[in-house]
Design a protein around this motif. Structure first.
Motif, short mmCIF file in Angstrom:
data_model
loop_
_atom_site.label_atom_id
_atom_site.label_comp_id
_atom_site.label_asym_id
_atom_site.label_seq_id
_atom_site.Cartn_x
_atom_site.Cartn_y
_atom_site.Cartn_z
N GLY A 83 0.82 -1.21 0.00
CA GLY A 83 0.00 0.00 0.00
C GLY A 83 0.85 1.26 0.00
O GLY A 83 0.54 2.23 -0.70
N THR A 84 1.91 1.23 0.77
CA THR A 84 2.82 2.37 0.82
C THR A 84 3.49 2.59 -0.53
O THR A 84 3.56 3.71 -1.04
N LEU A 85 3.98 1.51 -1.12
CA LEU A 85 4.62 1.60 -2.43
C LEU A 85 3.63 2.06 -3.50
O LEU A 85 3.98 2.88 -4.36
N ALA A 86 2.41 1.56 -3.44
CA ALA A 86 1.39 1.97 -4.42
C ALA A 86 1.08 3.46 -4.30
O ALA A 86 0.96 4.16 -5.31
N GLY A 87 0.96 3.93 -3.06
CA GLY A 87 0.70 5.36 -2.85
C GLY A 87 1.83 6.22 -3.36
O GLY A 87 1.62 7.24 -4.03
N TRP A 88 3.06 5.82 -3.06
CA TRP A 88 4.23 6.56 -3.52
C TRP A 88 4.29 6.56 -5.05
O TRP A 88 4.52 7.59 -5.69
N THR A 89 4.07 5.36 -5.65
CA THR A 89 4.12 5.24 -7.11
C THR A 89 3.05 6.09 -7.77
O THR A 89 3.31 6.79 -8.75
N ALA A 90 1.83 6.05 -7.24
CA ALA A 90 0.74 6.84 -7.81
C ALA A 90 1.03 8.33 -7.70
O ALA A 90 0.77 9.10 -8.64
N ALA A 91 1.57 8.75 -6.56
CA ALA A 91 1.86 10.17 -6.37
C ALA A 91 2.99 10.65 -7.28
O ALA A 91 2.95 11.77 -7.80
N ARG A 92 3.99 9.82 -7.46
CA ARG A 92 5.17 10.23 -8.24
C ARG A 92 5.01 9.98 -9.74
O ARG A 92 5.45 10.79 -10.56
N PHE A 99 -0.81 0.18 -12.11
CA PHE A 99 -1.35 -1.00 -12.78
C PHE A 99 -0.28 -1.74 -13.57
O PHE A 99 -0.31 -2.97 -13.67
N LEU A 100 0.68 -1.01 -14.09
CA LEU A 100 1.80 -1.66 -14.78
C LEU A 100 2.67 -2.44 -13.79
O LEU A 100 3.09 -3.57 -14.07
N VAL A 101 2.93 -1.83 -12.64
CA VAL A 101 3.70 -2.51 -11.60
C VAL A 101 2.94 -3.75 -11.12
O VAL A 101 3.52 -4.82 -10.93
N ASP A 102 1.64 -3.60 -10.93
CA ASP A 102 0.81 -4.73 -10.49
C ASP A 102 0.87 -5.87 -11.50
O ASP A 102 1.06 -7.03 -11.13
N SER A 103 0.74 -5.54 -12.75
CA SER A 103 0.81 -6.56 -13.80
C SER A 103 2.17 -7.26 -13.78
O SER A 103 2.26 -8.49 -13.86
#
Length: 117
Positions: A83-92, A99-103
């Protein structure tokens, strides 16, 4: 074979995760619901398999107890750091990059499962 099913589900999930990009691009809430339903259907199959596969690797009850505990801890850490990484990735980098990282993470998971014998 549970391992092959897990690999197939990871492969499908990596593909389905990319459909979130289409929902985002076209701002389609109905498409978002369809993609989420498909993805959660795969998760509903995948999760029980991951829990049932752990005992296959354990030789005694003490090891099984330790493995189940470690699996739970890993899950909790994954939720926290994911969740922390997703928030950071989305913000930056923007929501699409998440979604690319998730895939990509599903592809890594499938490759890791291919190495399990």
């Amino acid at each position: 074979d549970k391992r092959k099913l897990m690999i197939a589900l990871d492969a499908w999930n990596s593909f389905v995760a990319l459909f979130y990009l289409l929902a985002l691009r076209y701002k389609s809430v109905s498409f978002l619901y369809v993609v989420s339903f498909i993805r959660n259907s795969f998760v509903a199959i995948y999760e029980p398999i991951t829990r049932s596969i752990v005992p296959l690797f354990m030789e005694n009850d003490d090891d099984l107890k330790s493995a189940v505990t470690m699996n739970g801890m890993a899950w909790a850490l994954t939720l926290t750091f994911g969740g922390t990484l997703a928030g950071w990735t989305a913000a930056r980098l923007g929501a699409a990059s998440c979604f690319l990282v998730d895939s990509g993470s599903y592809i890594v998971s499938a490759m890791a499962m291919c190495m399990v014998k």
